[in-house]
Every structure is written in C-alpha cells, then in structure tokens.
Design a protein around this motif. Structure first.
Motif, PDB file in Angstrom:
ATOM      1  N   ILE A  36      -2.242   1.582 162.725  1.00  0.00           N
ATOM      2  CA  ILE A  36      -2.092   0.237 162.149  1.00  0.00           C
ATOM      3  C   ILE A  36      -3.240  -0.090 161.197  1.00  0.00           C
ATOM      4  N   HIS A  37      -4.435   0.397 161.513  1.00  0.00           N
ATOM      5  CA  HIS A  37      -5.602   0.084 160.681  1.00  0.00           C
ATOM      6  C   HIS A  37      -5.809   1.077 159.536  1.00  0.00           C
ATOM      7  N   ARG A  39      -5.133   3.040 155.913  1.00  0.00           N
ATOM      8  CA  ARG A  39      -4.767   2.692 154.550  1.00  0.00           C
ATOM      9  C   ARG A  39      -3.323   3.132 154.258  1.00  0.00           C
ATOM     10  N   ARG A  42      -0.857   0.606 155.569  1.00  0.00           N
ATOM     11  CA  ARG A  42      -0.754  -0.617 154.765  1.00  0.00           C
ATOM     12  C   ARG A  42       0.028  -0.369 153.473  1.00  0.00           C
ATOM     13  N   ARG A  43      -0.081   0.847 152.946  1.00  0.00           N
ATOM     14  CA  ARG A  43       0.636   1.140 151.700  1.00  0.00           C
ATOM     15  C   ARG A  43       2.150   1.164 151.882  1.00  0.00           C
ATOM     16  N   GLU A  45       3.929  -1.035 152.817  1.00  0.00           N
ATOM     17  CA  GLU A  45       4.435  -2.327 152.373  1.00  0.00           C
ATOM     18  C   GLU A  45       4.987  -2.262 150.949  1.00  0.00           C
ATOM     19  N   LEU A  63       7.501  -0.504 155.302  1.00  0.00           N
ATOM     20  CA  LEU A  63       6.745  -1.113 156.394  1.00  0.00           C
ATOM     21  C   LEU A  63       7.669  -1.872 157.351  1.00  0.00           C
ATOM     22  N   THR A 357       1.568   3.882 146.130  1.00  0.00           N
ATOM     23  CA  THR A 357       2.627   2.877 146.300  1.00  0.00           C
ATOM     24  C   THR A 357       3.483   2.864 145.030  1.00  0.00           C
TER      25      THR A 357
END
Ligand code: MG
Length: 381
Positions: A36-37, A39, A42-43, A45, A63, A357
């Motif tokens: 979850i933490h 990078r 998060r990408r 998304e 995501l 991304t």
C-alpha cells in the motif's frame, strides 16, 4: 480460525533479508502495508484498466479494480478459512506489474521487446518491482517481501516451467501455489467480468438487451430483479442483476473449492501444493457461464470499434517512445543510463516504460516524439 490447509504466517519461509519482527504486525500484514505504501501501488490510480479517464471519472482504473479484487478475495478467503492477510497482500499487489494503457500498452511493450529478441511479462515485472525497483528502505533494495507473497506474485495466474524460467526455480515451480494465491486469479476474473459489464453499459458501448441475451447468467438475475422491482429504473435493475451475478460467482467459487478440497482429501498446505491440479475453481456450470460472459466482453467491448482508436494511440505511444530511447539512450534519465551499463538496454527501457502512468507516458511522448506527428487523439462520442 485458519483451516488446516491455510498458510500460517509462523511457517513463512521468510524474507530475502532478515528483519527483526514488528511488535504488533505479523509478516503478511507488513507485506500488505508495504504494498500500500509503495510508489508502484499509488501509480495504479493513473493506469488504464479498460477505459481511459476521458470516458468517465468513476469508471474503474487499475487501483479501484485492485481494491475490488481485494474485497472479493477477502470474502472468499474468510469463508474458506484461508489467511486473509496474505490474500489481501496478494490481491493488492496482483496488478502492480502492469504497464500504462491496459492491455494495449502491454501488447505494444511486449511486441517492442520481442523485436529485440526478448519479451515482457507483467508477473515477472511485478517481481522485479518488489525485489529491486522500489527504493524505500535503507536496509535493503525493494520491499523485501516474504517468500509467500513473491511466490503468489509469480504463480497466481499461470504456471511457469523451470526449464523455461530457470531464474524462478526458488518459487517451487513444480508445486501448486497455496489456495491464497490460487483464488486471486479467479477473484480477478469475477471483479472485471462484472465491472466491465457495468462500465461498458455506462459508456453506452454495451446495450442492456444484448447483455441480457448473451450473458445468460446475467439475464437470469435481471429477470429476478425485474420481478422483484418492476417499477425500478432499468439501471437499478441492471445493478441488482449484476450484484446477483457477482454473488453467484463468488458463492459458487467458495462452495466448489470447498467441495474439491474435501474430495481430494486435502488436509495440509503440503497437500494443496502437491495436488495434481489447482483446487480453487468454479463448478462446471458456473465456469461455462463465466466463460460466456468473458467471451461476450471480448466480442463486444474489448475489441469494439469504439475503443479501437484509443488502443491504437496507446500502442503508437509505447512503440514510438521505446524506439526513441533505443536510438537515443542518452535521453534516458541518468539512473536508467547507469542501469544500462549492467543490463541490456531494451530491458532497461522496458522497465522504465512499464512503471509509467498513462499521464506520464503521454508527457514523455509529447516531449520526445512530438516531431513524429501522430493523428489527433480520438474525440469522445
Ligand atoms: Mg487484475
């Protein structure tokens, strides 16, 4: 209450680099939290699942798709007495190796690599991300995940032969993965088969009538919803039908897998690993219904005319950027130029592109390939 055949965190084969235990989170909980933490997580998304963001801001991206897979997997895991923390970690990490632009991006990246005599595989890429690309901890490269999470990353969706992939032999390639990993691929199927009907209808590419007709499992539940809520708007009856379809797939997977475990006399994790075939599976009847829904999505959505211009654009962006950096390696970021001293250039370029991304790769394309003018992006209907 863990089943006797579940993975026990105390029996984990551990991490690549030893670490002191955490006072109140076990190893699989920490792995989930590390995912979850990260990078790369998060990408997700800003990576396309099926529809780019231009269609709608509430369609699934990688995501939100991933979160749906985690929800479905945990439900199944709880019912089967499997290790929910391991399942959650595996679900959250399952798509982390996907390049930008969904399937089109993956296809183009693989084609570019094949032209260089190699290939791109998103599971192997995911393993590289968690083993080395994530730079977050001072004590080790990558995320230093447990063996069971790394094994699941590789083996959840397909088998790899030791002869073909000697670098993967540590992952027990002649054994089945634990049930925690086996169910991820099926939960993934359940998540996208239902979600893509939903987003496809909202995008007005799919029509309610054809879904009812060609996806028999849905049609049956839609009729049920119609009988129960005759005055409800079509969209709400659609939602009710889809919810029941999802429920049916999940329920069948739980029941059928439980029955297969009993029938095979599986009692321990070793039994799961040594069973000649995977135990997590739909019943034959539901498997037919699932395959029918998937075929419908291929015919009418994934290869639809409406998605075609955007897919072609995606392939063009990936292949042009790849070719640009092959010809101009000095235009890669410095750290990738350093990597290229130790690894083949195509692999380094592939790793760089795969991590991007949708937004970032479009900006890179504009920056480096603007001279090679491509047609305007297709306009939305
Ligand atoms: Mg997925």
């Amino acid at each position: 209450m863990l089943a006797s055949y579940a993975v026990r965190v105390a029996d984990s084969r551990g991490r690549q680099h030893d670490e002191p235990p955490h006072p109140y989170r076990d190893a699989f909980q920490r792995d989930r939290d590390r995912v979850i933490h990260s990078r790369a997580f998060r990408r997700l998304e800003d990576k396309t699942q099926v529809f780019t963001r231009r269609y709608s801001d509430h369609f699934r991206n990688r995501l939100t798709h991933t979160i749906e897979v985690a929800q479905i997997s945990r439900t199944i895991a709880a019912q089967l007495g499997l290790n929910e923390d391991l399942v959650e970690a595996l679900a959250l990490v399952h798509d982390i190796g996907h390049p930008p632009f969904g399937h089109a991006g993956e296809k183009a990246l693989d084609a570019a690599m094949r032209a260089q005599g190699t290939y791109f595989d998103h599971n192997l890429h995911a393993l590289r991300i968690v083993s080395s690309f994530e730079q977050r901890y001072a004590a080790f490269p990558g995320m230093n995940l447990t063996f069971e999470v790394r094994e699941g990353i590789i083996k959840h969706s397909r088998d790899y032969s030791a002869a073909e992939y000697p670098e993967l032999t540590e992952y027990l390639l002649d054994e089945r993965p634990p049930l925690e990993a086996q169910l991820i691929d099926l939960a993934d199927e359940i998540a996208y088969n239902t979600a893509d009907l939903d987003d496809g209808l909202e995008a007005r590419i799919l029509k309610l009538g054809e879904i009812r007709e060609r996806v028999v499992i849905f049609g049956r539940f839609y009729r049920e919803a119609e009988e129960k809520y005759p005055k409800a708007p079509d969209k709400l009856k659609f939602n009710e039908g889809l919810k029941r379809m999802l429920n049916r797939l999940v329920g069948d997977l739980i029941e059928n897998t439980r029955a297969r475990i009993a029938k095979a006399g599986v009692k321990t994790l070793d039994d799961v690993r040594r069973n000649p075939e995977r135990l997590a599976r739909f019943s034959d009847e539901v498997e037919r219904e699932r395959a029918e829904a998937k075929q419908f999505l291929y015919d009418r959505l994934y290869f639809s005319e409406r998605l075609l211009p955007e897919k072609e654009r995606a392939e063009e962006v990936v292949s042009q950027l790849f070719a640009f950096w092959v010809a101009n390696p000095d235009k890669l970021p410095r750290s990738y130029q350093e990597d290229a001293k130790r690894e083949p250039l195509p692999r380094v370029i592939c790793d760089y592109i795969a991590g991007m991304t949708d937004t970032y790769i479009l900006a890179q394309h504009k920056k480096f390939c603007a001279a090679r003018k491509s047609p305007e992006s297709p306009r939305l209907p």
